[in-house]
Design a protein around this motif. Sequence first.
Motif, PDB file in Angstrom:
ATOM      1  N   GLY A  57      -4.856  -4.985  -4.324  1.00 12.84           N
ATOM      2  CA  GLY A  57      -3.997  -4.010  -5.369  1.00 12.84           C
ATOM      3  C   GLY A  57      -4.074  -4.796  -6.742  1.00 12.84           C
ATOM      4  O   GLY A  57      -3.690  -3.666  -7.573  1.00 12.84           O
ATOM      5  N   VAL A  58      -4.920  -5.284  -7.494  1.00 10.58           N
ATOM      6  CA  VAL A  58      -6.223  -5.672  -8.474  1.00 10.58           C
ATOM      7  C   VAL A  58      -7.627  -4.206  -8.536  1.00 10.58           C
ATOM      8  O   VAL A  58      -8.155  -4.284  -8.123  1.00 10.58           O
ATOM      9  CB  VAL A  58      -6.971  -6.419  -8.423  1.00 10.58           C
ATOM     10  N   ASN A  83      -3.933 -10.785 -11.970  1.00  5.53           N
ATOM     11  CA  ASN A  83      -3.808  -9.847 -12.119  1.00  5.53           C
ATOM     12  C   ASN A  83      -3.595  -9.376 -11.217  1.00  5.53           C
ATOM     13  O   ASN A  83      -2.808  -7.737 -11.011  1.00  5.53           O
ATOM     14  CB  ASN A  83      -4.853  -9.097 -12.428  1.00  5.53           C
ATOM     15  N   LYS A  85      -0.428  -8.022  -8.026  1.00  8.76           N
ATOM     16  CA  LYS A  85       0.793  -7.466  -8.354  1.00  8.76           C
ATOM     17  C   LYS A  85       1.763  -8.556  -7.366  1.00  8.76           C
ATOM     18  O   LYS A  85       1.906  -8.850  -6.542  1.00  8.76           O
ATOM     19  CB  LYS A  85       0.954  -6.054  -8.248  1.00  8.76           C
TER      20      LYS A  85
END
Length: 85
Positions: A57-58, A83, A85
């Motif tokens: 999810g980066v 980063n 999530k």
Amino acid sequence: MAILIDDFKKVLIEGLKLEDITTDDIDNNSSLFGEDGLGLDSVDSIELVLIIEKEYGVKISNSADYKTIFSSVHSLFNHINENIK
């Protein structure tokens, strides 16, 4: 949620379909591109960005940061962990 380096290396190997390479074969300081490292090319870089977005999810949207982020296995790993999530 931090990821482990060996898990990240497995994602690289499987996602990029790197043949005859194990996690032990990948040095954390190896370059991702060029003959001195994993030998990835520009097509691989596009795939790699998509893999990172899908798996972690980066998003890497600032192309000015690409050179730093993709300079080594470890730098990309750190960017993801910072980063995620």
